[in-house]
Design a protein around this motif. Structure first.
Motif, PDB file in Angstrom:
ATOM      1  N   TYR A   1       3.261   7.568  -5.095  1.00  0.00           N
ATOM      2  CA  TYR A   1       2.765   7.937  -6.407  1.00  0.00           C
ATOM      3  C   TYR A   1       1.617   8.931  -6.274  1.00  0.00           C
ATOM      4  O   TYR A   1       0.929   9.009  -5.255  1.00  0.00           O
TER       5      TYR A   1
ATOM      6  N   VAL B   1      -0.383   4.057 -15.850  1.00  0.00           N
ATOM      7  CA  VAL B   1      -1.577   4.269 -15.036  1.00  0.00           C
ATOM      8  C   VAL B   1      -2.387   5.407 -15.641  1.00  0.00           C
ATOM      9  O   VAL B   1      -1.843   6.451 -15.988  1.00  0.00           O
TER      10      VAL B   1
ATOM     11  N   SER C   1      -6.827   2.809 -13.893  1.00  0.00           N
ATOM     12  CA  SER C   1      -6.475   1.564 -14.572  1.00  0.00           C
ATOM     13  C   SER C   1      -4.964   1.481 -14.736  1.00  0.00           C
ATOM     14  O   SER C   1      -4.257   2.474 -14.659  1.00  0.00           O
ATOM     15  N   GLY C   2      -4.493   0.267 -14.973  1.00  0.00           N
ATOM     16  CA  GLY C   2      -3.062   0.062 -15.102  1.00  0.00           C
ATOM     17  C   GLY C   2      -2.500  -0.533 -13.824  1.00  0.00           C
ATOM     18  O   GLY C   2      -3.220  -1.015 -12.964  1.00  0.00           O
ATOM     19  N   SER C   3      -1.191  -0.451 -13.691  1.00  0.00           N
ATOM     20  CA  SER C   3      -0.516  -1.052 -12.538  1.00  0.00           C
ATOM     21  C   SER C   3      -0.575  -0.104 -11.346  1.00  0.00           C
ATOM     22  O   SER C   3       0.392   0.593 -11.030  1.00  0.00           O
ATOM     23  N   ILE C   4      -1.715  -0.084 -10.715  1.00  0.00           N
ATOM     24  CA  ILE C   4      -1.893   0.781  -9.544  1.00  0.00           C
ATOM     25  C   ILE C   4      -2.472  -0.072  -8.422  1.00  0.00           C
ATOM     26  O   ILE C   4      -3.453  -0.783  -8.607  1.00  0.00           O
ATOM     27  N   PHE C   5      -1.820  -0.016  -7.268  1.00  0.00           N
ATOM     28  CA  PHE C   5      -2.232  -0.835  -6.132  1.00  0.00           C
ATOM     29  C   PHE C   5      -2.210   0.019  -4.878  1.00  0.00           C
ATOM     30  O   PHE C   5      -1.561   1.042  -4.815  1.00  0.00           O
TER      31      PHE C   5
ATOM     32  N   ASN D   1     -11.221   0.257  -8.203  1.00  0.00           N
ATOM     33  CA  ASN D   1     -10.288   1.388  -8.201  1.00  0.00           C
ATOM     34  C   ASN D   1     -10.971   2.659  -8.699  1.00  0.00           C
ATOM     35  O   ASN D   1     -10.423   3.397  -9.535  1.00  0.00           O
TER      36      ASN D   1
ATOM     37  N   TYR E   1       4.272   3.111  -3.545  1.00  0.00           N
ATOM     38  CA  TYR E   1       4.814   2.037  -4.349  1.00  0.00           C
ATOM     39  C   TYR E   1       5.364   0.959  -3.401  1.00  0.00           C
ATOM     40  O   TYR E   1       5.460   1.175  -2.209  1.00  0.00           O
TER      41      TYR E   1
END
Length: 119
Positions: free
Chosen positions: A106, A1, A24-28, A75, A100
């Motif tokens: 996080y 991330v 950016s990346g695997s962030i939700f 995001n 998470y």
């Protein structure tokens, strides 16, 4: 991330800048996004935060001058800074927090962008 902050620069007192920070990346499910700043020789301080529901909080010194907003489709968190003062000079950092899938928390920070306000 990664959190990529941009928009800093040199501006005269009374001017405006708009900071952006894209995650950016695997962030939700980003729960809270915020901006912090650190002036030379001082502690890092909170400038503004915004929750997933859009509730915003500001430090007293920027109320009425700064506006935080977010675009969850990108995001991205923004900080519109108007009526800038020399005391706003600092490195500005963005932050993104949330859960998470296993409910642990996080907490990511951007690299900082310099804002310099001349008198």
């Amino acid at each position: 991330v990664q959190l990529q902050a941009s928009g800093g620069g040199l501006v005269q007192a009374g001017g405006s800048l708009r900071l952006s920070c894209a995650a950016s990346g695997s962030i939700f499910n980003i729960n809270r996004m915020g901006w912090y700043r650190q002036a030379p020789g001082k502690e890092r301080e909170l400038v503004a935060t915004i929750s997933s529901g859009g509730n915003a909080n500001y430090t007293d010194s920027v109320k009425g001058r700064f506006t935080i907003s977010r675009d969850d489709t990108k995001n991205t968190v923004y900080l519109q800074m108007n009526s800038l003062k020399p005391e706003d000079t600092a490195v500005y950092y963005c932050r993104a927090e949330g859960p998470y899938v296993d409910s642990s928390w996080y907490d990511y920070w951007g690299q900082g962008t310099q804002v310099t306000v001349s008198s």
